[in-house]
Write a protein that holds these residues in place. Structure first.
Motif, PDB file in Angstrom:
ATOM      1  N   PHE A  35       0.853  -1.186   0.000  1.00  0.00           N
ATOM      2  CA  PHE A  35       0.000   0.000   0.000  1.00  0.00           C
ATOM      3  C   PHE A  35       0.893   1.241   0.000  1.00  0.00           C
ATOM      4  N   ALA A  36       0.403   2.307  -0.619  1.00  0.00           N
ATOM      5  CA  ALA A  36       1.194   3.521  -0.755  1.00  0.00           C
ATOM      6  C   ALA A  36       1.481   4.176   0.596  1.00  0.00           C
ATOM      7  N   HIS A  37       0.507   4.143   1.507  1.00  0.00           N
ATOM      8  CA  HIS A  37       0.656   4.741   2.830  1.00  0.00           C
ATOM      9  C   HIS A  37      -0.432   4.180   3.732  1.00  0.00           C
ATOM     10  N   GLN A  38      -0.404   4.558   4.979  1.00  0.00           N
ATOM     11  CA  GLN A  38      -1.330   3.995   5.952  1.00  0.00           C
ATOM     12  C   GLN A  38      -2.787   4.334   5.632  1.00  0.00           C
ATOM     13  N   ALA A  39      -3.048   5.539   5.133  1.00  0.00           N
ATOM     14  CA  ALA A  39      -4.426   5.907   4.802  1.00  0.00           C
ATOM     15  C   ALA A  39      -4.970   5.046   3.655  1.00  0.00           C
ATOM     16  N   HIS A  40      -4.126   4.770   2.687  1.00  0.00           N
ATOM     17  CA  HIS A  40      -4.505   3.892   1.583  1.00  0.00           C
ATOM     18  C   HIS A  40      -4.813   2.492   2.116  1.00  0.00           C
ATOM     19  N   PHE A  41      -3.978   2.022   3.000  1.00  0.00           N
ATOM     20  CA  PHE A  41      -4.164   0.722   3.641  1.00  0.00           C
ATOM     21  C   PHE A  41      -5.476   0.681   4.416  1.00  0.00           C
ATOM     22  N   THR A  42      -5.741   1.712   5.204  1.00  0.00           N
ATOM     23  CA  THR A  42      -6.954   1.754   6.019  1.00  0.00           C
ATOM     24  C   THR A  42      -8.200   1.712   5.146  1.00  0.00           C
ATOM     25  N   THR A  43      -8.202   2.479   4.064  1.00  0.00           N
ATOM     26  CA  THR A  43      -9.358   2.503   3.162  1.00  0.00           C
ATOM     27  C   THR A  43      -9.577   1.139   2.514  1.00  0.00           C
ATOM     28  N   ALA A  44      -8.513   0.550   1.994  1.00  0.00           N
ATOM     29  CA  ALA A  44      -8.631  -0.755   1.338  1.00  0.00           C
ATOM     30  C   ALA A  44      -9.048  -1.834   2.335  1.00  0.00           C
ATOM     31  N   PHE A  45      -8.460  -1.812   3.513  1.00  0.00           N
ATOM     32  CA  PHE A  45      -8.769  -2.815   4.532  1.00  0.00           C
ATOM     33  C   PHE A  45     -10.233  -2.704   4.952  1.00  0.00           C
ATOM     34  N   ARG A  46     -10.712  -1.487   5.129  1.00  0.00           N
ATOM     35  CA  ARG A  46     -12.112  -1.282   5.508  1.00  0.00           C
ATOM     36  C   ARG A  46     -13.046  -1.784   4.409  1.00  0.00           C
ATOM     37  N   ASN A  47     -12.694  -1.557   3.153  1.00  0.00           N
ATOM     38  CA  ASN A  47     -13.519  -2.028   2.043  1.00  0.00           C
ATOM     39  C   ASN A  47     -13.576  -3.555   1.982  1.00  0.00           C
ATOM     40  N   VAL A  48     -12.484  -4.202   2.329  1.00  0.00           N
ATOM     41  CA  VAL A  48     -12.429  -5.667   2.265  1.00  0.00           C
ATOM     42  C   VAL A  48     -13.055  -6.316   3.492  1.00  0.00           C
ATOM     43  N   THR A  49     -12.740  -5.792   4.681  1.00  0.00           N
ATOM     44  CA  THR A  49     -13.157  -6.460   5.916  1.00  0.00           C
ATOM     45  C   THR A  49     -14.330  -5.807   6.625  1.00  0.00           C
ATOM     46  N   GLY A  50     -14.597  -4.557   6.326  1.00  0.00           N
ATOM     47  CA  GLY A  50     -15.675  -3.846   7.001  1.00  0.00           C
ATOM     48  C   GLY A  50     -15.251  -3.138   8.269  1.00  0.00           C
ATOM     49  N   THR A  51     -13.992  -3.192   8.594  1.00  0.00           N
ATOM     50  CA  THR A  51     -13.473  -2.512   9.783  1.00  0.00           C
ATOM     51  C   THR A  51     -12.085  -1.962   9.474  1.00  0.00           C
ATOM     52  N   THR A  52     -11.598  -1.096  10.333  1.00  0.00           N
ATOM     53  CA  THR A  52     -10.269  -0.526  10.116  1.00  0.00           C
ATOM     54  C   THR A  52      -9.198  -1.486  10.630  1.00  0.00           C
ATOM     55  N   PRO A  53      -7.961  -1.343  10.156  1.00  0.00           N
ATOM     56  CA  PRO A  53      -6.886  -2.210  10.637  1.00  0.00           C
ATOM     57  C   PRO A  53      -6.657  -2.075  12.145  1.00  0.00           C
ATOM     58  N   GLY A  54      -6.718  -0.838  12.653  1.00  0.00           N
ATOM     59  CA  GLY A  54      -6.509  -0.633  14.087  1.00  0.00           C
ATOM     60  C   GLY A  54      -7.569  -1.331  14.926  1.00  0.00           C
ATOM     61  N   ARG A  55      -8.803  -1.205  14.520  1.00  0.00           N
ATOM     62  CA  ARG A  55      -9.889  -1.864  15.252  1.00  0.00           C
ATOM     63  C   ARG A  55      -9.782  -3.388  15.119  1.00  0.00           C
ATOM     64  N   TRP A  56      -9.436  -3.854  13.908  1.00  0.00           N
ATOM     65  CA  TRP A  56      -9.288  -5.301  13.691  1.00  0.00           C
ATOM     66  C   TRP A  56      -8.199  -5.858  14.600  1.00  0.00           C
TER      67      TRP A  56
END
Length: 168
Positions: free
Chosen positions: A141-162
């Protein structure tokens, strides 16, 4: 004497009035019709056939081609993998590869790659020892915000919460 459209016994096995009208118009055009006119109606009929839901679409990808593109995606998760790279690994054009990949897997190559990256991120977060920014970069992922958006789209939650739910 040229037949009328109603006199033509057309039976293609499809119940589509629009297609029936197109084929009848083409059949009734006669020999005096220009090639451009006839080709126009034939193209319209073909396009209508492609849009019918009951007409099976033959768009497939050989298992070995799919396996090669999946292996490339898995091997280069941390890198920027393009559709051209995946199509080249499969030996197909980008357009054909993208359509065949979706037909075979039910998802686009981009969505598949994003899901793979999120699965790898999950394993890295479970292992611990890395910040979310480090996990994002390690997974391509390009940066953490990109990661957070993609992760939320795939899993329905943010990486930190997961991660928090897994550790508690």
């Amino acid at each position: 004497m040229r037949p009328s459209a109603a006199d033509l016994p057309l039976c293609a096995g499809l119940d589509d009035p629009a297609l029936d009208g197109l084929v009848r118009a083409l059949a009734c055009a006669g020999e005096a019709t220009s090639a451009v006119y006839a080709e126009h109606w034939a193209v319209l009929a073909a396009l209508r056939l492609l849009r019918l839901p009951d007409v099976p679409q033959r768009l497939s990808i050989a298992p070995w081609r799919l396996a090669r593109s999946l292996a490339l995606a898995e091997a280069r998760l941390a890198e920027d993998v393009s559709l051209s790279d995946l199509a080249e690994a499969a030996g197909l054009s980008r357009f054909h590869f993208a359509r065949a990949f979706r037909a075979a897997t039910g998802q686009t190559p981009h969505a598949h790659l994003r899901r793979l990256r999120c699965e790898r991120a999950k394993s890295l977060m479970e292992a611990g020892g890395m910040t979310l920014a480090e996990v994002a970069l390690a997974c391509g992922f390009a940066h953490q915000a990109h990661f957070t958006t993609a992760f939320r789209n795939v899993t329905g939650t943010t990486p930190g919460r997961w991660r928090q739910e897994r550790l508690s």
